[in-house]
Design a protein around this motif. Structure first.
Motif, PDB file in Angstrom:
ATOM      1  N   VAL A  53      45.528  35.168  59.539  1.00 25.71           N
ATOM      2  CA  VAL A  53      46.223  35.798  59.802  1.00 25.71           C
ATOM      3  C   VAL A  53      47.032  36.494  58.591  1.00 25.71           C
ATOM      4  N   ARG A  54      46.984  35.509  57.472  1.00 19.85           N
ATOM      5  CA  ARG A  54      47.659  35.890  56.249  1.00 19.85           C
ATOM      6  C   ARG A  54      46.936  37.210  55.688  1.00 19.85           C
ATOM      7  N   ARG A  55      45.752  37.192  55.891  1.00 24.41           N
ATOM      8  CA  ARG A  55      44.933  38.340  55.394  1.00 24.41           C
ATOM      9  C   ARG A  55      45.050  39.691  56.105  1.00 24.41           C
ATOM     10  N   ILE A  56      45.715  39.765  57.065  1.00 29.78           N
ATOM     11  CA  ILE A  56      46.075  40.916  57.587  1.00 29.78           C
ATOM     12  C   ILE A  56      47.369  41.830  57.072  1.00 29.78           C
ATOM     13  N   ILE A  57      46.990  42.790  56.309  1.00 27.53           N
ATOM     14  CA  ILE A  57      47.993  43.033  55.580  1.00 27.53           C
ATOM     15  C   ILE A  57      48.962  44.323  56.273  1.00 27.53           C
ATOM     16  N   ASP A  58      48.307  45.156  57.136  1.00 24.94           N
ATOM     17  CA  ASP A  58      49.005  46.010  57.783  1.00 24.94           C
ATOM     18  C   ASP A  58      48.435  46.359  59.248  1.00 24.94           C
ATOM     19  N   TYR A  59      49.233  46.717  60.225  1.00 25.55           N
ATOM     20  CA  TYR A  59      48.828  46.985  61.515  1.00 25.55           C
ATOM     21  C   TYR A  59      49.994  48.088  61.811  1.00 25.55           C
ATOM     22  N   ASP A  60      49.340  49.304  62.046  1.00 26.88           N
ATOM     23  CA  ASP A  60      50.331  50.127  62.496  1.00 26.88           C
ATOM     24  C   ASP A  60      50.096  50.803  64.237  1.00 26.88           C
ATOM     25  N   GLY A  61      49.616  50.078  64.884  1.00 25.60           N
ATOM     26  CA  GLY A  61      49.055  50.288  66.165  1.00 25.60           C
ATOM     27  C   GLY A  61      47.995  51.062  66.639  1.00 25.60           C
ATOM     28  N   TRP A  62      47.320  51.706  65.593  1.00 27.20           N
ATOM     29  CA  TRP A  62      45.972  52.229  65.728  1.00 27.20           C
ATOM     30  C   TRP A  62      44.862  51.563  64.684  1.00 27.20           C
ATOM     31  N   ASN A  63      45.251  51.122  63.668  1.00 26.91           N
ATOM     32  CA  ASN A  63      44.562  50.564  62.557  1.00 26.91           C
ATOM     33  C   ASN A  63      45.261  49.229  62.041  1.00 26.91           C
ATOM     34  N   VAL A  64      43.979  48.471  61.645  1.00 22.97           N
ATOM     35  CA  VAL A  64      44.385  47.058  60.982  1.00 22.97           C
ATOM     36  C   VAL A  64      43.847  47.155  59.419  1.00 22.97           C
ATOM     37  N   THR A  65      44.518  46.818  58.725  1.00 22.43           N
ATOM     38  CA  THR A  65      44.311  46.607  57.257  1.00 22.43           C
ATOM     39  C   THR A  65      44.235  45.254  56.694  1.00 22.43           C
ATOM     40  N   TYR A  66      43.061  45.097  56.279  1.00 17.21           N
ATOM     41  CA  TYR A  66      43.077  43.317  55.890  1.00 17.21           C
ATOM     42  C   TYR A  66      42.196  43.286  54.638  1.00 17.21           C
ATOM     43  N   TRP A  67      42.180  42.119  54.277  1.00 15.82           N
ATOM     44  CA  TRP A  67      41.502  41.704  52.787  1.00 15.82           C
ATOM     45  C   TRP A  67      40.476  40.974  53.013  1.00 15.82           C
ATOM     46  N   TYR A  68      39.291  40.938  52.289  1.00 14.37           N
ATOM     47  CA  TYR A  68      38.482  39.837  52.241  1.00 14.37           C
ATOM     48  C   TYR A  68      37.709  39.752  50.949  1.00 14.37           C
ATOM     49  N   ASN A  69      37.112  38.748  50.475  1.00 14.51           N
ATOM     50  CA  ASN A  69      36.177  38.439  49.431  1.00 14.51           C
ATOM     51  C   ASN A  69      34.805  38.976  49.647  1.00 14.51           C
ATOM     52  N   ASP A  70      34.149  39.695  48.856  1.00 18.40           N
ATOM     53  CA  ASP A  70      32.828  40.181  48.890  1.00 18.40           C
ATOM     54  C   ASP A  70      31.951  39.115  48.502  1.00 18.40           C
ATOM     55  N   HIS A  71      31.061  38.763  49.086  1.00 18.75           N
ATOM     56  CA  HIS A  71      30.109  37.663  48.493  1.00 18.75           C
ATOM     57  C   HIS A  71      29.301  38.197  47.765  1.00 18.75           C
ATOM     58  N   LYS A  72      28.870  39.667  47.764  1.00 18.17           N
ATOM     59  CA  LYS A  72      27.957  40.086  46.715  1.00 18.17           C
ATOM     60  C   LYS A  72      28.467  40.603  45.371  1.00 18.17           C
TER      61      LYS A  72
END
Length: 182
Positions: A53-72
């Motif tokens: 849940v801590r990776r969720i940066i923003d939620y505006d009702g329409w969209n969810v912004t989150y981050w992740y570590n790209d394996h490539k």
């Protein structure tokens, strides 16, 4: 004015009917329109949640912004997706009713590993004897040896008189007494 993806007349009508039919709540009492609550609820049913849940940066009702570590690329990436896509990505990790997640199998299974650990160890040593330089047993270094290797200074020698000190207590401000000789 439409406030979010779920605030349309059709969806509101369905939600209102469901609230009348299930007055204690939908999806195990997750409050109406609360995606964070839904994410927390769904995470309980996954052996290892697909996203913290801590990776969720923003939620505006329409969209969810989150981050992740790209394996490539081994880089941190930020992604914004619609709520439907986000929930779909979370739900796909839930096992169907009656299925069990296999955590370890083969040689990694605890029961199997205990049974074969000695055989594997002897096999690796035998290979090491045949092909020199392929296998080396390194003994575990103690704290003092690691410290000397890193700083070129013995942590148990007094910096004033040069005599060897005796460790009799370790105290940490948060955890209290960690080691007490007496």
């Amino acid at each position: 004015m439409v406030k979010s993806w779920f605030d349309t007349p059709e969806i509101n009508e369905v939600v209102d009917e469901l609230w009348k039919k299930y007055p204690k709540g939908l999806v195990a009492n997750v409050s109406k329109g609360n995606v964070y609550g839904l994410a927390r609820y769904l995470a309980k049913y996954v052996a290892s949640p697909p996203i913290a849940v801590r990776r969720i940066i923003d939620y505006d009702g329409w969209n969810v912004t989150y981050w992740y570590n790209d394996h490539k690329t081994k880089a941190k990436k930020v992604e914004t997706v619609t709520v439907d896509v986000f929930i779909g990505r979370m739900v796909q990790h839930i096992m169907p009713k009656g299925f069990q997640r296999v955590r370890y199998y083969g040689l990694q299974a605890t029961k199997t590993f205990k049974k074969w650990a000695d055989v594997i160890s002897k096999g690796i040593q035998a290979i090491g004897r045949v092909i020199k330089g392929t296998y080396k047993i390194i003994r575990v270094k103690k704290y003092r040896e690691r410290y000397i290797e890193l700083s070129s200074r013995d942590p148990l020698l007094c910096s004033y008189c040069g005599n060897e000190m005796i460790l009799w207590a370790i105290w940490h401000p948060k955890y209290g007494m960690l080691y007490d000789e007496y």
